[in-house]
Write a protein that holds these residues in place. Structure first.
Motif, PDB file in Angstrom:
ATOM      1  N   ASP A  64       0.804  -1.226   0.000  1.00  0.00           N
ATOM      2  CA  ASP A  64       0.000   0.000   0.000  1.00  0.00           C
ATOM      3  C   ASP A  64       0.838   1.277   0.000  1.00  0.00           C
ATOM      4  O   ASP A  64       0.317   2.358  -0.261  1.00  0.00           O
ATOM      5  N   HIS A  65       2.115   1.166   0.258  1.00  0.00           N
ATOM      6  CA  HIS A  65       3.007   2.331   0.257  1.00  0.00           C
ATOM      7  C   HIS A  65       3.543   2.643  -1.135  1.00  0.00           C
ATOM      8  O   HIS A  65       4.294   3.613  -1.302  1.00  0.00           O
ATOM      9  N   PHE A  66       3.160   1.822  -2.123  1.00  0.00           N
ATOM     10  CA  PHE A  66       3.709   1.955  -3.464  1.00  0.00           C
ATOM     11  C   PHE A  66       2.603   2.032  -4.508  1.00  0.00           C
ATOM     12  O   PHE A  66       1.497   1.548  -4.281  1.00  0.00           O
ATOM     13  N   ARG A  67       2.929   2.612  -5.643  1.00  0.00           N
ATOM     14  CA  ARG A  67       1.991   2.606  -6.765  1.00  0.00           C
ATOM     15  C   ARG A  67       1.727   1.165  -7.195  1.00  0.00           C
ATOM     16  O   ARG A  67       0.603   0.798  -7.483  1.00  0.00           O
ATOM     17  N   VAL A  68       2.775   0.365  -7.223  1.00  0.00           N
ATOM     18  CA  VAL A  68       2.665  -1.074  -7.429  1.00  0.00           C
ATOM     19  C   VAL A  68       3.855  -1.725  -6.722  1.00  0.00           C
ATOM     20  O   VAL A  68       4.931  -1.138  -6.633  1.00  0.00           O
ATOM     21  N   ALA A  69       3.625  -2.915  -6.182  1.00  0.00           N
ATOM     22  CA  ALA A  69       4.690  -3.714  -5.573  1.00  0.00           C
ATOM     23  C   ALA A  69       4.720  -5.044  -6.316  1.00  0.00           C
ATOM     24  O   ALA A  69       3.726  -5.769  -6.339  1.00  0.00           O
ATOM     25  N   ILE A  70       5.863  -5.333  -6.923  1.00  0.00           N
ATOM     26  CA  ILE A  70       6.000  -6.528  -7.749  1.00  0.00           C
ATOM     27  C   ILE A  70       7.013  -7.459  -7.099  1.00  0.00           C
ATOM     28  O   ILE A  70       8.154  -7.074  -6.863  1.00  0.00           O
ATOM     29  N   GLY A  71       6.585  -8.681  -6.833  1.00  0.00           N
ATOM     30  CA  GLY A  71       7.482  -9.705  -6.317  1.00  0.00           C
ATOM     31  C   GLY A  71       7.911 -10.617  -7.447  1.00  0.00           C
ATOM     32  O   GLY A  71       7.082 -11.049  -8.251  1.00  0.00           O
ATOM     33  N   VAL A  72       9.201 -10.911  -7.514  1.00  0.00           N
ATOM     34  CA  VAL A  72       9.759 -11.787  -8.539  1.00  0.00           C
ATOM     35  C   VAL A  72      10.455 -12.948  -7.849  1.00  0.00           C
ATOM     36  O   VAL A  72      11.213 -12.739  -6.898  1.00  0.00           O
TER      37      VAL A  72
END
Length: 168
Positions: A64-72
């Protein structure tokens, strides 16, 4: 073999039994959220890409602190688990190779990440389990993805004892 490490084994080692990792997880989250806040104070949008996201426990509380959070992650079991646990539209999980991170993000990430300031993080000692010969390529990919305004964060946990902590 980390590529086939089971979800249950990982979660039990790192997140259920927090004796090795609990406080460090909390401190890492606070540290990265603070960096994101500073970027936003400059009037910039900020996105997160976590290299080696495992079962997503770092992405879930921070998204929620980011525009998008992507895990790889290169472990398909982990990515499938993450996708089954996703909540909200600020999270994405991608199965892929960190040595090809920039190309992977070009194929899978929302277009806005290329104009956002990016935090590219590798937490939970993921870098500690990447083969030595591959680390320079992963470092280079993280730096390239972050770009000139971005931030690269690498966290080592009990690096000498990480395997023992997870597997025993």
């Amino acid at each position: 073999d980390w590529s086939s490490f089971s979800v249950e084994r990982w979660r039990n080692a790192v997140y259920v039994t927090t004796k090795y990792f609990g406080e460090l997880c909390e401190d890492t989250i606070k540290f990265i959220v603070e960096i994101a806040k500073q970027i936003k104070l400059r009037g910039e949008s900020v996105s997160l890409v976590e290299v080696g996201c495992g079962t997503g426990e770092f992405v879930y509380p921070i998204a929620d602190h980011f525009r998008v959070a992507i895990g790889v992650d290169f472990n398909a079991n982990f990515i499938n688990f993450c996708m089954s646990q996703m909540r909200g539209d600020k999270m994405r999980f991608v199965h892929g190779n960190a040595a090809e991170l920039v190309s992977l993000m070009k194929q899978t990430a929302p277009a806005h990440i290329w104009t956002d300031t990016k935090i590219v993080a590798c937490v939970g000692n993921t870098m500690g389990i990447i083969p030595v010969w591959l680390k320079p390529r992963v470092y280079q990919q993280m730096k390239e993805l972050a770009g000139p305004k971005g931030v690269v964060i690498i966290v080592y946990w009990n690096a000498n004892w990480f395997g023992d902590a997870c597997q025993n």
